[in-house]
Design a protein around this motif. Structure first.
Motif, short mmCIF file in Angstrom:
data_model
loop_
_atom_site.label_atom_id
_atom_site.label_comp_id
_atom_site.label_asym_id
_atom_site.label_seq_id
_atom_site.Cartn_x
_atom_site.Cartn_y
_atom_site.Cartn_z
N UNK A 62 -3.61 4.65 5.15
CA UNK A 62 -4.78 5.40 4.70
C UNK A 62 -5.71 4.41 4.01
N UNK A 63 -6.88 4.20 4.58
CA UNK A 63 -7.82 3.22 4.04
C UNK A 63 -8.24 3.48 2.61
N UNK A 64 -8.22 4.73 2.18
CA UNK A 64 -8.65 5.05 0.82
C UNK A 64 -7.60 4.69 -0.21
N UNK A 65 -6.34 4.63 0.21
CA UNK A 65 -5.28 4.32 -0.75
C UNK A 65 -3.98 4.05 0.00
N UNK A 66 -3.53 2.82 -0.04
CA UNK A 66 -2.26 2.50 0.57
C UNK A 66 -1.51 1.50 -0.31
N UNK A 67 -0.22 1.41 -0.09
CA UNK A 67 0.61 0.48 -0.85
C UNK A 67 0.75 -0.81 -0.04
N UNK A 68 0.45 -1.91 -0.67
CA UNK A 68 0.52 -3.22 -0.03
C UNK A 68 1.99 -3.62 0.13
N UNK A 69 2.33 -4.08 1.33
CA UNK A 69 3.69 -4.55 1.62
C UNK A 69 3.67 -6.06 1.79
#
Length: 148
Positions: A62-69
């Motif tokens: 989700x471009x608005x909010x995602x968790x970086x891996x």
């Protein structure tokens, strides 16, 4: 003589504004089905507010909010925005990774339009924009088709 100059200026203004309106008519905002050379499919969504969302390896980002891996920002929240330059040929579409309103990285893209509902796209991850839509580069080319 002056009337010829006025007519010429009027023609130039009309031609310039009609080419601008053609650029503005094209709108890539929406939901797309992307397919790569090997037939892998993914969702690609360009929102009105310049966020890009997509499926990568089966995971929806989700471009608005995602968790970086991975990397030094592992586990932190990020955003993904897009920038389109319709005035370039081919059209340039860049994905911009953001964290706390700062650009963290950019993927350079180019688009070759087939029609308003389909285009070809090449992503570049090395900082150099790839413009090669030839058969020699077919493994790098993705096809996007508008959903619905």
């Amino acid at each position: 003589m002056k009337s010829h100059i006025k007519i010429l200026l009027l023609i130039l203004i009309v031609v310039d504004s009609s080419s601008y309106s053609q650029i503005k008519k094209l709108n890539l905002v929406g939901n797309w089905n992307m397919t790569d050379y090997w037939g892998n499919k993914s969702d690609f969504i360009l929102s009105e507010d310049n966020y890009a969302s997509m499926t990568v390896n089966g995971e929806f980002i989700d471009g608005k909010s995602f968790i970086i891996h991975g990397g030094k920002n592992d586990g932190q929240k990020g955003e993904m925005k897009y920038i389109i330059n319709y005035e370039k040929t081919p059209i340039e579409l860049d994905l911009v990774a953001m964290k706390e309103n700062k650009e963290m990285g950019r993927i350079l893209g180019v688009i070759k339009l087939i029609n308003e509902n389909e285009f070809l796209m090449i992503w570049s991850f090395d900082g150099k924009r790839n413009f090669d839509f030839s058969e020699n580069n077919k493994e790098q080319i993705m096809t996007a088709k508008r959903k619905g």
